[in-house]
Write a protein that holds these residues in place. Sequence first.
Motif, PDB file in Angstrom:
ATOM      1  N   ARG A 154     -31.322  22.650  28.676  1.00 25.99           N
ATOM      2  CA  ARG A 154     -31.055  24.085  28.588  1.00 25.99           C
ATOM      3  C   ARG A 154     -31.467  24.613  27.209  1.00 25.99           C
ATOM      4  O   ARG A 154     -32.002  25.706  27.086  1.00 25.99           O
ATOM      5  CB  ARG A 154     -29.575  24.353  28.870  1.00 25.99           C
ATOM      6  CG  ARG A 154     -29.019  25.677  28.413  1.00 25.99           C
ATOM      7  CD  ARG A 154     -29.775  26.884  28.966  1.00 25.99           C
ATOM      8  NE  ARG A 154     -29.375  28.106  28.325  1.00 25.99           N
ATOM      9  CZ  ARG A 154     -30.058  28.752  27.373  1.00 25.99           C
ATOM     10  NH1 ARG A 154     -31.186  28.256  26.918  1.00 25.99           N
ATOM     11  NH2 ARG A 154     -29.640  29.877  26.867  1.00 25.99           N
ATOM     12  N   SER A 204     -28.469  32.819  35.241  1.00 31.13           N
ATOM     13  CA  SER A 204     -28.063  31.463  34.900  1.00 31.13           C
ATOM     14  C   SER A 204     -26.759  31.210  35.640  1.00 31.13           C
ATOM     15  O   SER A 204     -25.886  32.088  35.683  1.00 31.13           O
ATOM     16  CB  SER A 204     -27.857  31.345  33.391  1.00 31.13           C
ATOM     17  OG  SER A 204     -27.292  30.104  33.071  1.00 31.13           O
ATOM     18  N   ARG A 253     -26.611  23.166  35.115  1.00 30.20           N
ATOM     19  CA  ARG A 253     -26.927  24.591  35.082  1.00 30.20           C
ATOM     20  C   ARG A 253     -28.143  24.863  35.944  1.00 30.20           C
ATOM     21  O   ARG A 253     -29.026  24.019  36.081  1.00 30.20           O
ATOM     22  CB  ARG A 253     -27.222  24.992  33.646  1.00 30.20           C
ATOM     23  CG  ARG A 253     -27.487  26.438  33.411  1.00 30.20           C
ATOM     24  CD  ARG A 253     -26.369  27.281  32.864  1.00 30.20           C
ATOM     25  NE  ARG A 253     -25.440  26.711  31.959  1.00 30.20           N
ATOM     26  CZ  ARG A 253     -25.425  26.882  30.648  1.00 30.20           C
ATOM     27  NH1 ARG A 253     -26.357  27.611  30.071  1.00 30.20           N
ATOM     28  NH2 ARG A 253     -24.486  26.355  29.914  1.00 30.20           N
TER      29      ARG A 253
END
Length: 175
Positions: free
Chosen positions: A25, A42, A127
């Motif tokens: 990330r 996100s 994520r």
Amino acid sequence: MFHSGTQSLIDRWAALPRAGGVPLRAELEPMTFGRLVPQLFSADRTAEGATFRLAGAWIETLHGRSMRSVPWLELWAPDSRPLVAAAIVQTVREARPVVMVAEAARLRGVLEIVVAPLRDAEGRPDRLLGLYQPVADQERRREAVGPLTARLSVGVGVPNRPALTLASLDGRRIA
């Protein structure tokens, strides 16, 4: 062939440095997406799918509310939720982007929605990076479009995870 906005996210994600197939990330700089930023989101992976962390203004306008902490599956028609949940699993399991085609009752044309996995500093793919890309030009809406309906889901590119292998511990097969 995907819309140029969809392809842009796929290309930028693929260009990120990675170990184990999923980019960090921390390697992603969202502002490099320029005019696509209002369409980016996100989300945190959860047992139920994904929950929004951040969403661009266009996505919030499309859904008619702030997206912070909203479970993503909640935005989909009940019949579409299994396909969307499978797309989330696929993008992480195969370490590659997945593109879904979606419709909504009060939306002109279709959306290409791409999701791609990102990992944290410890290496966990926790994520999702995503983009809502209208295929037809969309007017700025004042009311929500209603539940999304998934029509198609496809993995993009070659899976980036090594094939599973059999392992044994003290003569017993464990994986």
